[in-house]
Motif scaffolding. Sequence first.
Motif, PDB file in Angstrom:
ATOM      1  N   ARG A 138       0.856  -1.194   0.000  1.00 13.69           N
ATOM      2  CA  ARG A 138       0.000   0.000   0.000  1.00 13.69           C
ATOM      3  C   ARG A 138       0.888   1.238   0.000  1.00 13.69           C
ATOM      4  O   ARG A 138       1.674   1.463   0.920  1.00 13.69           O
ATOM      5  CB  ARG A 138      -0.920  -0.025   1.216  1.00 13.69           C
ATOM      6  N   LEU A 139       0.783   2.052  -1.064  1.00 16.55           N
ATOM      7  CA  LEU A 139       1.599   3.244  -1.230  1.00 16.55           C
ATOM      8  C   LEU A 139       0.764   4.504  -1.033  1.00 16.55           C
ATOM      9  O   LEU A 139      -0.390   4.580  -1.474  1.00 16.55           O
ATOM     10  CB  LEU A 139       2.208   3.270  -2.638  1.00 16.55           C
ATOM     11  N   ASP A 140       1.369   5.491  -0.384  1.00 14.14           N
ATOM     12  CA  ASP A 140       0.717   6.780  -0.158  1.00 14.14           C
ATOM     13  C   ASP A 140       1.032   7.678  -1.352  1.00 14.14           C
ATOM     14  O   ASP A 140       2.133   8.201  -1.484  1.00 14.14           O
ATOM     15  CB  ASP A 140       1.239   7.397   1.136  1.00 14.14           C
ATOM     16  N   VAL A 141       0.069   7.853  -2.233  1.00 15.17           N
ATOM     17  CA  VAL A 141       0.299   8.596  -3.467  1.00 15.17           C
ATOM     18  C   VAL A 141       0.526  10.077  -3.200  1.00 15.17           C
ATOM     19  O   VAL A 141       1.354  10.718  -3.852  1.00 15.17           O
ATOM     20  CB  VAL A 141      -0.884   8.400  -4.440  1.00 15.17           C
ATOM     21  N   ALA A 142      -0.196  10.636  -2.262  1.00 13.20           N
ATOM     22  CA  ALA A 142      -0.101  12.078  -1.999  1.00 13.20           C
ATOM     23  C   ALA A 142      -0.047  12.335  -0.498  1.00 13.20           C
ATOM     24  O   ALA A 142      -1.066  12.640   0.116  1.00 13.20           O
ATOM     25  CB  ALA A 142      -1.290  12.804  -2.630  1.00 13.20           C
ATOM     26  N   PRO A 143       1.147  12.195   0.113  1.00 15.77           N
ATOM     27  CA  PRO A 143       1.258  12.481   1.550  1.00 15.77           C
ATOM     28  C   PRO A 143       0.771  13.883   1.901  1.00 15.77           C
ATOM     29  O   PRO A 143       0.235  14.105   2.982  1.00 15.77           O
ATOM     30  CB  PRO A 143       2.760  12.330   1.813  1.00 15.77           C
TER      31      PRO A 143
END
Length: 369
Positions: free
Chosen positions: A86-91
Amino acid sequence: MQDPNAWVLSSEAGSIRPDTSTYARGAQSLEITTTGDFQRPTSADLALPGVDMTDCQWDLWLRAEDYRQIGSILLELGGDDENCLRLDVAPDVRTLRSGTWCRVTVNRAATRSVVGRPSMARVTRVRLRVVPGLDSTPSRIWLGYLGTLPTAESGIVSISFDDGYDSDYNTARVLMQRHGIPAGTSYVIADKVGLPGRMSIDQLAEMRDVHGWDIAAHASTDLTTLDETALRGEFETIRSFLLGHGYRDGAAHFALPMGRYNDLVLRVARNYFDSLRTIDVAQETLAPGDPYRLRVFYCGGYTTERQVVRALAQCKEYRCWTHMVFHRIDAVSDGAPETVTAANFERFMKHVADSGLPVKTVPEIMRSQ
Protein backbone atom coordinates in the motif's frame (compact mmCIF):
# COMPACT_ATOMS: atom_id res chain seq x y z
CA MET A 1 -3.78 0.47 -17.34
CA GLN A 2 -5.32 3.34 -19.31
CA ASP A 3 -8.82 2.07 -20.20
CA PRO A 4 -11.28 3.47 -17.63
CA ASN A 5 -13.83 0.85 -18.66
CA ALA A 6 -11.48 -1.86 -17.32
CA TRP A 7 -11.76 -0.56 -13.77
CA VAL A 8 -14.47 -1.88 -11.44
CA LEU A 9 -15.84 -0.43 -8.20
CA SER A 10 -14.58 -2.59 -5.34
CA SER A 11 -15.98 -0.62 -2.39
CA GLU A 12 -19.52 -0.57 -1.04
CA ALA A 13 -19.52 3.23 -1.14
CA GLY A 14 -18.83 5.85 -3.78
CA SER A 15 -18.95 5.45 -7.54
CA ILE A 16 -16.75 5.38 -10.66
CA ARG A 17 -17.41 6.06 -14.34
CA PRO A 18 -15.52 6.84 -17.57
CA ASP A 19 -15.42 10.57 -18.28
CA THR A 20 -14.82 11.95 -21.77
CA SER A 21 -15.04 15.60 -20.67
CA THR A 22 -11.60 15.77 -19.04
CA TYR A 23 -8.50 13.65 -19.58
CA ALA A 24 -4.73 13.77 -19.34
CA ARG A 25 -3.96 11.32 -22.15
CA GLY A 26 -6.09 9.67 -24.78
CA ALA A 27 -9.75 10.73 -24.86
CA GLN A 28 -11.15 9.83 -21.43
CA SER A 29 -10.38 9.40 -17.75
CA LEU A 30 -11.75 7.51 -14.76
CA GLU A 31 -13.95 9.69 -12.55
CA ILE A 32 -14.09 8.60 -8.90
CA THR A 33 -16.76 10.07 -6.62
CA THR A 34 -16.19 10.01 -2.86
CA THR A 35 -18.73 9.74 -0.08
CA GLY A 36 -17.50 12.58 2.14
CA ASP A 37 -17.14 10.04 4.97
CA PHE A 38 -13.52 9.14 5.81
CA GLN A 39 -14.71 5.77 7.15
CA ARG A 40 -16.13 4.87 3.74
CA PRO A 41 -13.42 5.26 1.08
CA THR A 42 -14.07 4.68 -2.60
CA SER A 43 -11.99 1.95 -4.24
CA ALA A 44 -11.52 1.03 -7.89
CA ASP A 45 -9.80 -2.19 -8.99
CA LEU A 46 -7.98 -3.12 -12.17
CA ALA A 47 -7.15 -6.74 -13.02
CA LEU A 48 -3.78 -7.42 -14.66
CA PRO A 49 -2.42 -10.60 -16.28
CA GLY A 50 0.58 -10.62 -13.92
CA VAL A 51 3.05 -7.72 -14.16
CA ASP A 52 6.53 -7.70 -12.63
CA MET A 53 6.71 -4.54 -10.49
CA THR A 54 9.73 -5.60 -8.45
CA ASP A 55 11.96 -2.83 -9.67
CA CYS A 56 9.83 0.10 -10.71
CA GLN A 57 8.23 3.38 -9.73
CA TRP A 58 4.65 4.42 -10.42
CA ASP A 59 3.47 7.31 -12.55
CA LEU A 60 -0.02 8.81 -12.12
CA TRP A 61 -1.91 11.74 -13.59
CA LEU A 62 -4.59 12.93 -11.16
CA ARG A 63 -7.07 15.76 -11.01
CA ALA A 64 -8.99 16.77 -7.87
CA GLU A 65 -12.22 18.71 -7.90
CA ASP A 66 -11.23 20.08 -4.46
CA TYR A 67 -8.11 18.67 -2.78
CA ARG A 68 -9.42 19.86 0.61
CA GLN A 69 -12.08 17.14 0.49
CA ILE A 70 -9.48 14.37 0.08
CA GLY A 71 -7.78 12.80 3.10
CA SER A 72 -5.47 10.44 1.23
CA ILE A 73 -5.04 8.52 -2.00
CA LEU A 74 -3.61 5.01 -1.73
CA LEU A 75 -2.28 2.77 -4.48
CA GLU A 76 -2.49 -0.92 -3.56
CA LEU A 77 -0.60 -3.57 -5.52
CA GLY A 78 -1.21 -7.24 -4.97
CA GLY A 79 -2.57 -10.55 -6.19
CA ASP A 80 -5.79 -12.52 -6.10
CA ASP A 81 -5.95 -12.36 -2.30
CA GLU A 82 -5.86 -9.34 0.02
CA ASN A 83 -2.06 -9.32 0.36
CA CYS A 84 -0.82 -6.01 -0.99
CA LEU A 85 1.76 -3.26 -0.90
CA ARG A 86 0.00 0.00 0.00
CA LEU A 87 1.60 3.24 -1.23
CA ASP A 88 0.72 6.78 -0.16
CA VAL A 89 0.30 8.60 -3.47
CA ALA A 90 -0.10 12.08 -2.00
CA PRO A 91 1.26 12.48 1.55
CA ASP A 92 0.45 16.17 1.16
CA VAL A 93 -2.78 16.39 -0.83
CA ARG A 94 -2.12 20.07 -1.56
CA THR A 95 0.24 18.84 -4.26
CA LEU A 96 -2.86 17.81 -6.23
CA ARG A 97 -4.10 21.41 -6.35
CA SER A 98 -7.71 21.78 -7.58
CA GLY A 99 -9.18 21.74 -11.05
CA THR A 100 -5.99 20.90 -12.92
CA TRP A 101 -4.14 17.76 -13.99
CA CYS A 102 -1.14 16.94 -11.79
CA ARG A 103 1.54 14.36 -12.40
CA VAL A 104 2.55 12.42 -9.29
CA THR A 105 5.36 9.86 -9.31
CA VAL A 106 5.66 7.40 -6.45
CA ASN A 107 8.47 5.11 -5.29
CA ARG A 108 8.70 2.42 -2.62
CA ALA A 109 9.70 5.02 -0.04
CA ALA A 110 6.02 6.03 -0.09
CA THR A 111 4.99 2.68 1.43
CA ARG A 112 2.15 3.22 3.92
CA SER A 113 1.85 -0.43 4.91
CA VAL A 114 2.32 -4.01 3.74
CA VAL A 115 -0.52 -6.48 4.14
CA GLY A 116 0.62 -10.09 4.28
CA ARG A 117 3.35 -11.09 1.84
CA PRO A 118 2.51 -9.65 -1.58
CA SER A 119 4.58 -10.71 -4.58
CA MET A 120 5.75 -7.73 -6.60
CA ALA A 121 7.06 -10.15 -9.23
CA ARG A 122 3.50 -10.90 -10.32
CA VAL A 123 0.98 -8.15 -9.61
CA THR A 124 -2.50 -9.13 -10.79
CA ARG A 125 -4.54 -6.49 -8.97
CA VAL A 126 -4.17 -2.73 -8.74
CA ARG A 127 -6.47 -0.80 -6.45
CA LEU A 128 -6.82 2.97 -6.18
CA ARG A 129 -8.39 3.89 -2.85
CA VAL A 130 -9.58 7.48 -2.29
CA VAL A 131 -10.22 8.33 1.36
CA PRO A 132 -12.28 11.45 2.11
CA GLY A 133 -10.92 13.99 4.55
CA LEU A 134 -12.36 14.62 7.98
CA ASP A 135 -15.48 16.82 7.90
CA SER A 136 -15.47 16.73 4.11
CA THR A 137 -18.27 16.60 1.57
CA PRO A 138 -18.67 14.28 -1.44
CA SER A 139 -16.21 15.21 -4.16
CA ARG A 140 -14.60 13.87 -7.30
CA ILE A 141 -11.11 12.92 -8.39
CA TRP A 142 -10.03 11.78 -11.84
CA LEU A 143 -7.37 9.24 -12.81
CA GLY A 144 -6.01 10.17 -16.22
CA TYR A 145 -3.03 7.82 -16.41
CA LEU A 146 -1.33 5.08 -14.43
CA GLY A 147 1.93 3.49 -15.53
CA THR A 148 5.27 2.25 -14.29
CA LEU A 149 8.74 3.76 -14.60
CA PRO A 150 12.14 2.10 -14.13
CA THR A 151 14.05 3.01 -10.99
CA ALA A 152 17.36 4.86 -11.11
CA GLU A 153 20.71 3.08 -10.89
CA SER A 154 21.43 4.67 -7.51
CA GLY A 155 19.90 6.92 -4.92
CA ILE A 156 21.24 10.47 -4.75
CA VAL A 157 21.46 13.04 -1.95
CA SER A 158 21.40 16.83 -2.30
CA ILE A 159 22.21 19.31 0.46
CA SER A 160 20.50 22.68 -0.09
CA PHE A 161 20.19 25.91 1.86
CA ASP A 162 17.63 28.70 1.66
CA ASP A 163 18.02 32.49 1.99
CA GLY A 164 21.80 32.84 1.52
CA TYR A 165 22.79 33.00 5.20
CA ASP A 166 26.49 33.37 5.90
CA SER A 167 26.35 30.13 7.89
CA ASP A 168 26.35 28.37 4.50
CA TYR A 169 29.89 29.69 4.03
CA ASN A 170 31.16 29.83 7.62
CA THR A 171 29.70 26.63 9.07
CA ALA A 172 27.87 24.29 6.70
CA ARG A 173 30.58 24.32 4.02
CA VAL A 174 33.32 23.58 6.56
CA LEU A 175 31.43 20.73 8.22
CA MET A 176 30.45 19.18 4.89
CA GLN A 177 34.04 19.25 3.69
CA ARG A 178 35.16 17.68 6.96
CA HIS A 179 33.09 14.64 6.03
CA GLY A 180 34.09 14.56 2.38
CA ILE A 181 30.88 16.09 1.05
CA PRO A 182 32.04 18.36 -1.76
CA ALA A 183 29.26 20.86 -2.37
CA GLY A 184 25.69 21.99 -1.88
CA THR A 185 23.20 24.38 -3.42
CA SER A 186 22.55 27.83 -1.93
CA TYR A 187 19.27 29.44 -2.96
CA VAL A 188 19.91 33.17 -2.46
CA ILE A 189 17.71 36.28 -2.37
CA ALA A 190 19.11 39.04 -4.60
CA ASP A 191 18.39 42.05 -2.37
CA LYS A 192 19.74 40.34 0.75
CA VAL A 193 23.18 39.44 -0.57
CA GLY A 194 25.83 41.34 1.40
CA LEU A 195 23.52 42.30 4.28
CA PRO A 196 24.52 41.43 7.86
CA GLY A 197 24.18 37.70 8.39
CA ARG A 198 24.09 36.95 4.66
CA MET A 199 26.81 35.87 2.27
CA SER A 200 28.66 38.56 0.37
CA ILE A 201 29.31 38.71 -3.37
CA ASP A 202 32.88 37.55 -2.75
CA GLN A 203 31.76 34.63 -0.59
CA LEU A 204 29.26 33.48 -3.22
CA ALA A 205 31.99 33.59 -5.86
CA GLU A 206 34.32 31.54 -3.65
CA MET A 207 31.58 29.01 -2.92
CA ARG A 208 31.19 28.36 -6.63
CA ASP A 209 34.69 28.88 -8.03
CA VAL A 210 36.72 27.28 -5.23
CA HIS A 211 34.34 24.86 -3.54
CA GLY A 212 32.06 23.81 -6.42
CA TRP A 213 28.73 24.94 -4.97
CA ASP A 214 25.81 26.02 -7.11
CA ILE A 215 24.19 29.39 -6.40
CA ALA A 216 20.49 29.26 -7.25
CA ALA A 217 17.41 31.50 -7.13
CA HIS A 218 15.13 32.37 -4.21
CA ALA A 219 12.92 35.26 -3.07
CA SER A 220 11.26 36.49 0.10
CA THR A 221 7.81 37.43 -1.24
CA ASP A 222 4.81 35.10 -1.04
CA LEU A 223 4.37 34.60 -4.78
CA THR A 224 0.76 33.49 -4.44
CA THR A 225 -0.19 37.08 -3.50
CA LEU A 226 1.11 38.51 -6.79
CA ASP A 227 -0.42 39.06 -10.23
CA GLU A 228 1.39 37.99 -13.38
CA THR A 229 3.21 41.30 -13.88
CA ALA A 230 4.56 41.29 -10.34
CA LEU A 231 5.51 37.62 -10.62
CA ARG A 232 7.55 38.29 -13.72
CA GLY A 233 9.26 41.16 -11.91
CA GLU A 234 10.29 38.86 -9.05
CA PHE A 235 11.60 36.20 -11.40
CA GLU A 236 13.44 38.66 -13.61
CA THR A 237 15.13 40.30 -10.60
CA ILE A 238 16.74 37.13 -9.28
CA ARG A 239 17.50 35.76 -12.76
CA SER A 240 19.24 39.01 -13.73
CA PHE A 241 21.24 39.02 -10.50
CA LEU A 242 22.47 35.46 -10.93
CA LEU A 243 23.20 35.72 -14.64
CA GLY A 244 24.93 39.05 -14.11
CA HIS A 245 27.33 37.41 -11.63
CA GLY A 246 27.97 34.36 -13.79
CA TYR A 247 25.72 31.80 -12.04
CA ARG A 248 24.15 30.51 -15.23
CA ASP A 249 23.53 26.96 -14.00
CA GLY A 250 21.98 28.01 -10.71
CA ALA A 251 19.86 30.71 -12.34
CA ALA A 252 17.71 27.96 -13.88
CA HIS A 253 16.52 26.66 -10.49
CA PHE A 254 14.21 28.42 -8.02
CA ALA A 255 13.12 27.72 -4.43
CA LEU A 256 9.55 28.82 -3.74
CA PRO A 257 9.31 31.26 -0.79
CA MET A 258 7.63 29.48 2.13
CA GLY A 259 7.01 26.65 -0.34
CA ARG A 260 3.84 28.36 -1.59
CA TYR A 261 2.59 28.11 -5.14
CA ASN A 262 -0.54 28.17 -7.25
CA ASP A 263 -1.29 27.52 -10.91
CA LEU A 264 -0.29 31.06 -11.94
CA VAL A 265 3.09 30.72 -10.19
CA LEU A 266 3.74 27.36 -11.84
CA ARG A 267 2.71 28.59 -15.28
CA VAL A 268 4.77 31.79 -15.26
CA ALA A 269 7.82 30.15 -13.67
CA ARG A 270 8.19 27.80 -16.64
CA ASN A 271 9.26 30.80 -18.71
CA TYR A 272 12.23 31.43 -16.41
CA PHE A 273 13.35 28.22 -14.69
CA ASP A 274 14.00 24.53 -15.27
CA SER A 275 12.90 23.52 -11.77
CA LEU A 276 10.97 24.82 -8.78
CA ARG A 277 11.69 23.47 -5.30
CA THR A 278 8.85 23.20 -2.81
CA ILE A 279 8.86 22.28 0.87
CA ASP A 280 6.46 19.38 0.19
CA VAL A 281 7.97 16.49 2.14
CA ALA A 282 8.54 13.21 0.28
CA GLN A 283 11.35 11.20 -1.22
CA GLU A 284 11.62 12.52 -4.77
CA THR A 285 11.70 10.09 -7.66
CA LEU A 286 14.51 9.97 -10.21
CA ALA A 287 13.57 11.39 -12.65
CA PRO A 288 11.21 13.77 -10.85
CA GLY A 289 7.61 13.45 -11.97
CA ASP A 290 7.15 17.21 -11.94
CA PRO A 291 10.36 19.30 -11.97
CA TYR A 292 8.26 22.34 -11.06
CA ARG A 293 7.22 20.81 -7.74
CA LEU A 294 10.38 19.14 -6.43
CA ARG A 295 9.75 17.39 -3.11
CA VAL A 296 12.26 17.46 -0.25
CA PHE A 297 13.39 16.21 3.15
CA TYR A 298 12.87 19.46 5.06
CA CYS A 299 15.23 19.82 8.03
CA GLY A 300 14.94 22.01 11.12
CA GLY A 301 15.61 22.05 14.82
CA TYR A 302 12.99 19.31 15.18
CA THR A 303 14.77 16.86 12.84
CA THR A 304 16.27 13.83 14.56
CA GLU A 305 19.19 11.59 13.68
CA ARG A 306 16.77 8.67 13.44
CA GLN A 307 14.78 10.49 10.76
CA VAL A 308 17.96 11.23 8.80
CA VAL A 309 19.17 7.63 9.03
CA ARG A 310 15.77 6.34 7.88
CA ALA A 311 15.62 8.77 4.95
CA LEU A 312 19.10 7.78 3.79
CA ALA A 313 18.29 4.08 4.13
CA GLN A 314 15.19 4.57 1.95
CA CYS A 315 17.24 6.56 -0.54
CA LYS A 316 19.71 3.71 -0.89
CA GLU A 317 17.17 0.87 -0.94
CA TYR A 318 14.62 2.46 -3.27
CA ARG A 319 17.08 4.55 -5.32
CA CYS A 320 15.34 7.86 -4.89
CA TRP A 321 16.43 11.48 -4.39
CA THR A 322 16.80 12.63 -0.79
CA HIS A 323 16.92 16.41 -1.08
CA MET A 324 17.85 17.76 2.37
CA VAL A 325 16.90 21.43 2.81
CA PHE A 326 18.31 23.65 5.58
CA HIS A 327 18.30 27.31 6.58
CA ARG A 328 20.66 28.61 9.28
CA ILE A 329 23.35 26.41 10.81
CA ASP A 330 24.42 28.00 14.12
CA ALA A 331 26.63 26.96 17.02
CA VAL A 332 23.72 27.76 19.33
CA SER A 333 20.16 27.79 17.99
CA ASP A 334 18.44 31.17 17.80
CA GLY A 335 15.16 29.43 18.60
CA ALA A 336 13.75 29.56 15.09
CA PRO A 337 12.26 26.19 14.10
CA GLU A 338 14.28 26.14 10.85
CA THR A 339 17.63 26.63 12.61
CA VAL A 340 19.81 23.54 13.04
CA THR A 341 22.70 23.52 15.49
CA ALA A 342 26.17 22.96 14.10
CA ALA A 343 26.54 19.84 16.24
CA ASN A 344 23.37 18.28 14.84
CA PHE A 345 24.23 19.31 11.29
CA GLU A 346 27.61 17.62 11.59
CA ARG A 347 25.94 14.44 12.84
CA PHE A 348 23.60 14.53 9.85
CA MET A 349 26.50 15.02 7.43
CA LYS A 350 28.38 12.11 8.98
CA HIS A 351 25.39 9.89 8.27
CA VAL A 352 25.30 11.17 4.68
CA ALA A 353 29.00 10.38 4.27
CA ASP A 354 28.67 6.98 5.91
CA SER A 355 25.78 6.05 3.61
CA GLY A 356 28.11 6.00 0.60
CA LEU A 357 25.41 7.67 -1.50
CA PRO A 358 26.57 10.16 -4.15
CA VAL A 359 25.95 13.80 -3.25
CA LYS A 360 25.13 16.21 -6.07
CA THR A 361 23.86 19.76 -6.40
CA VAL A 362 20.38 20.42 -7.75
CA PRO A 363 21.60 21.69 -11.18
CA GLU A 364 23.82 18.59 -11.51
CA ILE A 365 20.88 16.28 -10.94
CA MET A 366 18.48 18.16 -13.17
CA ARG A 367 20.98 18.26 -16.02
CA SER A 368 21.21 14.48 -15.95
CA GLN A 369 17.46 13.87 -16.20
